[in-house]
Design a protein around this motif. Structure first.
Motif, PDB file in Angstrom:
ATOM      1  N   GLN A  12       0.844  -1.195   0.000  1.00  0.00           N
ATOM      2  CA  GLN A  12       0.000   0.000   0.000  1.00  0.00           C
ATOM      3  C   GLN A  12       0.878   1.243   0.000  1.00  0.00           C
ATOM      4  OE1 GLN A  12      -2.327   1.115   3.634  1.00  0.00           O
ATOM      5  NE2 GLN A  12      -4.032   0.673   2.250  1.00  0.00           N
ATOM      6  N   LEU A  13       0.524   2.221  -0.834  1.00  0.00           N
ATOM      7  CA  LEU A  13       1.203   3.510  -0.851  1.00  0.00           C
ATOM      8  C   LEU A  13       0.402   4.492  -0.013  1.00  0.00           C
ATOM      9  CD1 LEU A  13       2.082   3.824  -4.652  1.00  0.00           C
ATOM     10  CD2 LEU A  13       3.488   2.875  -2.796  1.00  0.00           C
ATOM     11  N   VAL A  14       1.108   5.319   0.753  1.00  0.00           N
ATOM     12  CA  VAL A  14       0.480   6.333   1.599  1.00  0.00           C
ATOM     13  C   VAL A  14       1.024   7.690   1.182  1.00  0.00           C
ATOM     14  CG1 VAL A  14       0.151   7.173   3.952  1.00  0.00           C
ATOM     15  CG2 VAL A  14       0.301   4.704   3.513  1.00  0.00           C
ATOM     16  N   TYR A  15       0.106   8.597   0.884  1.00  0.00           N
ATOM     17  CA  TYR A  15       0.435   9.968   0.507  1.00  0.00           C
ATOM     18  C   TYR A  15      -0.207  10.911   1.517  1.00  0.00           C
ATOM     19  CZ  TYR A  15       2.086   8.601  -4.149  1.00  0.00           C
ATOM     20  OH  TYR A  15       2.792   8.066  -5.192  1.00  0.00           O
ATOM     21  N   ALA A  16       0.346  12.128   1.651  1.00  0.00           N
ATOM     22  CA  ALA A  16      -0.253  13.116   2.552  1.00  0.00           C
ATOM     23  C   ALA A  16       0.154  14.521   2.145  1.00  0.00           C
ATOM     24  CB  ALA A  16       0.154  12.848   3.997  1.00  0.00           C
ATOM     25  N   ILE A  17      -0.617  15.487   2.639  1.00  0.00           N
ATOM     26  CA  ILE A  17      -0.308  16.897   2.443  1.00  0.00           C
ATOM     27  C   ILE A  17      -0.780  17.649   3.685  1.00  0.00           C
ATOM     28  CG2 ILE A  17      -2.467  17.381   1.223  1.00  0.00           C
ATOM     29  CD1 ILE A  17      -0.786  19.351  -0.555  1.00  0.00           C
ATOM     30  N   LEU A  18      -0.038  18.683   4.053  1.00  0.00           N
ATOM     31  CA  LEU A  18      -0.371  19.531   5.191  1.00  0.00           C
ATOM     32  C   LEU A  18      -1.095  20.787   4.719  1.00  0.00           C
ATOM     33  CD1 LEU A  18       3.050  19.314   7.049  1.00  0.00           C
ATOM     34  CD2 LEU A  18       0.965  18.013   7.553  1.00  0.00           C
ATOM     35  N   ALA A  19      -1.832  21.387   5.610  1.00  0.00           N
ATOM     36  CA  ALA A  19      -2.611  22.581   5.273  1.00  0.00           C
ATOM     37  C   ALA A  19      -1.728  23.695   4.721  1.00  0.00           C
ATOM     38  CB  ALA A  19      -3.375  23.073   6.506  1.00  0.00           C
ATOM     39  N   ASP A  20      -0.576  23.952   5.345  1.00  0.00           N
ATOM     40  CA  ASP A  20       0.271  25.040   4.855  1.00  0.00           C
ATOM     41  C   ASP A  20       0.841  24.732   3.481  1.00  0.00           C
ATOM     42  OD1 ASP A  20       1.987  23.095   5.956  1.00  0.00           O
ATOM     43  OD2 ASP A  20       3.376  24.555   6.771  1.00  0.00           O
ATOM     44  N   GLU A  21       1.095  23.455   3.194  1.00  0.00           N
ATOM     45  CA  GLU A  21       1.556  23.079   1.856  1.00  0.00           C
ATOM     46  C   GLU A  21       0.434  23.302   0.832  1.00  0.00           C
ATOM     47  OE1 GLU A  21       4.643  19.507   3.012  1.00  0.00           O
ATOM     48  OE2 GLU A  21       2.497  19.050   2.921  1.00  0.00           O
ATOM     49  N   TRP A  22      -0.782  22.915   1.205  1.00  0.00           N
ATOM     50  CA  TRP A  22      -1.915  23.108   0.295  1.00  0.00           C
ATOM     51  C   TRP A  22      -2.137  24.587   0.004  1.00  0.00           C
ATOM     52  CZ3 TRP A  22      -4.527  20.382  -3.033  1.00  0.00           C
ATOM     53  CH2 TRP A  22      -5.719  20.897  -3.531  1.00  0.00           C
ATOM     54  N   ARG A  23      -2.113  25.406   1.075  1.00  0.00           N
ATOM     55  CA  ARG A  23      -2.363  26.835   0.899  1.00  0.00           C
ATOM     56  C   ARG A  23      -1.257  27.515   0.083  1.00  0.00           C
ATOM     57  NH1 ARG A  23      -4.984  26.258   5.971  1.00  0.00           N
ATOM     58  NH2 ARG A  23      -3.060  26.453   7.160  1.00  0.00           N
ATOM     59  N   SER A  24      -0.033  27.033   0.205  1.00  0.00           N
ATOM     60  CA  SER A  24       1.067  27.663  -0.540  1.00  0.00           C
ATOM     61  C   SER A  24       1.096  27.207  -1.992  1.00  0.00           C
ATOM     62  CB  SER A  24       2.406  27.374   0.141  1.00  0.00           C
ATOM     63  OG  SER A  24       2.762  26.017  -0.020  1.00  0.00           O
TER      64      SER A  24
END
Length: 188
Positions: A171-183
């Motif tokens: 299984q592959l797991v990906y993620a993103i943080l709020a500050d990364e999304w906003r930038s």
């Protein structure tokens, strides 16, 4: 209770709660082996099985408590072409898990990225999430590419970590943080 102000709109799509009237469109993809191929515990569904699935998705209209799922129908070209969802994983950690499924006839135009992005905008904005993750079978390359286009980083490859069909799967797991999304840190 939290949910977007409906409908969420993008330049080409409308996102709204699933309704019983979506049965024909949902069944059009749920009956396809190529769509359910990578989905855990899924199989090509009969119309009655899709009816039950639509009823369950229609009840997933808000995030009220940890573990709840918000499922939205993705409407394009006057029909439901897919669904996106956020599962609220932790109130304390402000985390959720992103999911999506789309009819293959609507692939290759960035519609899944657009729809998932609209849901992430709401999740990181109004709902106040800190982190969103997503997972896929390691051989599901289209799903992995979608997560990368959303700007999610690949954080893990869990080797033979879950039972899939009649064997073990990575299984592959990906993620993103709020500050990364906003930038706007995105690869596509």
């Amino acid at each position: 209770m939290a949910h977007p102000t409906y409908p969420l709109t993008t330049p080409r799509l409308l996102l709204r709660p699933v309704t019983p009237g979506d049965l024909d469109d949902v069944h059009a993809w749920q009956r396809r082996p190529d769509v359910v191929r990578w989905m855990l515990g899924a199989w090509p569904r009969t119309r009655e099985e899709s009816r039950l699935s639509v009823a369950a998705m229609a009840a997933e209209d808000a995030l009220r408590a940890e573990g709840d799922c918000l499922t939205l129908a993705v409407v394009g070209d006057a029909q439901v072409i897919g669904a996106v969802e956020l599962v609220w994983r932790s109130r304390v950690d402000s985390t959720a898990e992103l999911g999506y499924v789309f009819h293959p006839d609507h692939g290759g135009r960035g519609l899944a990225t657009e729809a998932a992005g609209a849901l992430l905008d709401w999740g990181f904005g109004e709902f106040g999430l800190h982190r969103v993750m997503a997972r896929c079978h390691a051989d599901n390359e289209p799903s992995a590419r979608l997560m990368a286009r959303l700007g999610m980083r690949r954080e893990a490859r869990h080797v033979r970590s879950y039972r899939f069909r009649d064997g073990w799967a990575d299984q592959l797991v990906y993620a993103i943080l709020a500050d990364e999304w906003r930038s706007g840190i995105r690869s596509g």
